[in-house]
Design an enzyme around this catalytic site. Structure first.
Site, mmCIF file in Angstrom:
data_model
loop_
_atom_site.group_PDB
_atom_site.id
_atom_site.type_symbol
_atom_site.label_atom_id
_atom_site.label_comp_id
_atom_site.label_asym_id
_atom_site.label_seq_id
_atom_site.Cartn_x
_atom_site.Cartn_y
_atom_site.Cartn_z
ATOM 1 N N GLY A 1 41.845 68.138 -32.054
ATOM 2 C CA GLY A 1 42.728 67.384 -32.943
ATOM 3 C C GLY A 1 43.148 68.184 -34.159
ATOM 4 O O GLY A 1 44.321 68.182 -34.557
ATOM 5 N N GLU A 2 42.191 68.871 -34.766
ATOM 6 C CA GLU A 2 42.488 69.682 -35.943
ATOM 7 C C GLU A 2 43.350 70.898 -35.587
ATOM 8 O O GLU A 2 44.191 71.326 -36.391
ATOM 9 C CB GLU A 2 41.187 70.135 -36.613
ATOM 10 C CG GLU A 2 40.374 69.020 -37.238
ATOM 11 C CD GLU A 2 39.479 68.285 -36.243
ATOM 12 O OE1 GLU A 2 38.782 67.353 -36.646
ATOM 13 O OE2 GLU A 2 39.486 68.652 -35.049
ATOM 14 N N ILE A 3 43.120 71.446 -34.385
ATOM 15 C CA ILE A 3 43.943 72.575 -33.935
ATOM 16 C C ILE A 3 45.396 72.145 -33.793
ATOM 17 O O ILE A 3 46.328 72.875 -34.167
ATOM 18 C CB ILE A 3 43.417 73.140 -32.600
ATOM 19 C CG1 ILE A 3 42.089 73.880 -32.817
ATOM 20 C CG2 ILE A 3 44.432 74.081 -31.963
ATOM 21 C CD1 ILE A 3 42.180 75.098 -33.702
ATOM 22 N N ALA B 1 46.769 72.057 -37.159
ATOM 23 C CA ALA B 1 46.881 73.390 -37.756
ATOM 24 C C ALA B 1 48.011 74.207 -37.162
ATOM 25 O O ALA B 1 48.554 75.112 -37.811
ATOM 26 C CB ALA B 1 45.559 74.146 -37.581
#
Length: 446
Positions: A72-74, A77
């Site tokens: 999710g964070e990737i 980002a």
């Protein structure tokens, strides 16, 4: 002085608990070292020993370090790195992750990074070692990655830290409030908090962030490019799934958890009674559950095959109703071929998952009653009729049928999704502007 003593004591307690936690995992770690390919290299990186080629590329080069824990964070980002690389091609950018799926996803969708590595274990020696090697000029935490020792060591080295696309759920905020003194001390080392929404800003302040450092910049996931899928690519995806041109509707259940697949199957059975050419795609949150999900389908008369087996060249000898998407990183684009989307983690008390992915493709979306991890995004979509919430299995089945049998409602949901996503794009540039301000202020921008 008393505050420092209390803070030091809490760090000491935190480190002891962390060591005890890792000690309990030793048997599991040993098992994974022998059975899981690449796990040894992952552990080596996590304790500060980087591969020589990676070390040469990123060590002591004034890098911008972007930390994005998992998938999710990737995804969040990705547009940040893309725009940063476009605007400042001379900068050295590294990305760190925590999970193996995040590592794989980063290599797949982040093309502008000079290096991708595993984040160090959050113990003073390991964090100090890796920060000495990299010596970044700034650290960017994507979403809410709060690692006390890492932040403490970074502060001791005068490395500025900021948070981008910050998000914190009500559940996490409630837990952090139990140790507000500690979290306030930990968060004091972060220079700027760029939060996704007003609610996220309130939550981060409630657990100790300085209100003067907190701003709302929006969600960078609105800027993701997974919403751009050509007609040719959609045709290829349908063909790869084994769906012919007559397949309609294609029902997709994304990021499902245990307890949600049975209602999905029951709804699909009812849909298929009305639409004999209907097809189903289930993307489980945990792909190791694929075989169990296939068995659940068989019990209800639904035949499913694995996407991983199709990719490897195995073809089903019998007709099938749908596909289990047991692969990493495809769901965001696979949503483009769906006609009705259910986003999991919401019929069970998990808190829901990312509804922006199907919204970016302009799809009718159905969720369960538990969307507390995505309150503001859900409210934004639901107010405009782009996302329907159901309370239980019966409502879920009825709502799926109503959307598919009511073209006017489906069209409104699709158009509303696209309008909302378009109106909220631009968070990536707002986040990068805050990074520029920070680096200009510190005279660190390259």
């Amino acid at each position: 002085m008393k505050l420092n003593i209390k803070a030091n004591f809490l760090y000491w307690v935190y480190n002891i608990l962390l060591l005890l936690y890792w000690a309990t995992l030793i048997p599991v770690l040993i098992y994974r070292l022998f059975r899981e390919e690449g796990f040894f290299q992952r552990i080596k990186q996590s304790i500060g020993w980087l591969p020589e080629d990676l070390k040469k590329k990123i060590s002591d080069r004034d890098a911008i370090w972007i930390h994005a824990a998992s998938v999710g964070e990737i995804v969040a980002a990705s547009p940040i790195v893309r725009e940063m690389r476009k605007e400042h091609p001379e900068e050295v950018i590294i990305v760190s992750v925590v999970t193996a799926t995040g590592f794989s996803m980063a290599h797949r969708i982040i093309e502008g990074a000079d290096g991708i590595l595993y984040f160090p274990l959050d113990l003073p020696y390991f964090t100090n070692r890796i920060l000495n090697i990299v010596n970044p000029k700034v650290i960017v935490l994507v979403e809410t990655e709060i690692w006390p020792n890492f932040l403490r060591v970074a502060e001791s080295k005068n490395i500025p830290v900021m948070m981008m696309n910050g998000r914190i759920s009500n559940r996490s905020a409630s837990r952090y409030r139990l140790i507000t003194f500690f979290t306030r001390h930990v968060l004091s080392s972060i220079r700027v908090f760029c939060m996704q929404s007003r609610i996220d800003a309130q939550y981060i302040i409630s657990i100790g962030a300085d209100p003067n450092k907190v701003i709302v910049t929006g969600n960078t996931k609105y800027d993701q490019t997974y919403g751009i899928v050509t007609e040719e690519e959609r045709g290829r995806l349908r063909k790869e799934m084994g769906f012919n041109d007559d397949a309609y509707p294609i029902m997709i259940a994304g990021s499902t958890h245990k307890g949600e697949n049975i209602p999905v199957y029951k709804a699909f059975v009812k849909v298929k009674e009305q639409f004999p050419q209907a097809k189903l795609i289930i993307a489980p949150r945990y792909i190791y559950q694929a075989d169990l999900i296939i068995s659940e389908g068989v019990s209800l008369g639904v035949t499913m095959v694995k996407r991983s087996e199709m990719v490897s060249g195995c073809k089903s000898d019998i007709p099938y109703d749908g596909v289990i998407l047991d692969t990493i990183g495809e769901l965001g684009r696979v949503y483009s071929i769906g006609d009705l989307i259910f986003v999991g983690g919401s019929l069970v008390r998990v808190g829901g998952h990312n509804i922006l992915e199907p919204a970016a493709h302009g799809k009718p979306i159905v969720v369960g009653p538990n969307m507390f991890n995505f309150v503001e995004i859900y409210e934004l979509l639901s107010r405009r009729g782009a996302c329907a919430m159901v309370r239980n299995e019966e409502e879920f089945i009825d709502t799926c049928l109503d959307i598919l049998l009511n073209p006017a409602r489906a069209k409104h949901m699709k158009e509303s999704c696209l309008q909302i996503v378009g109106e909220n794009q631009g968070a990536t540039h707002r986040n990068l502007n805050e990074l520029k301000k920070l680096l200009d202020k510190l005279q660190l921008w390259g």
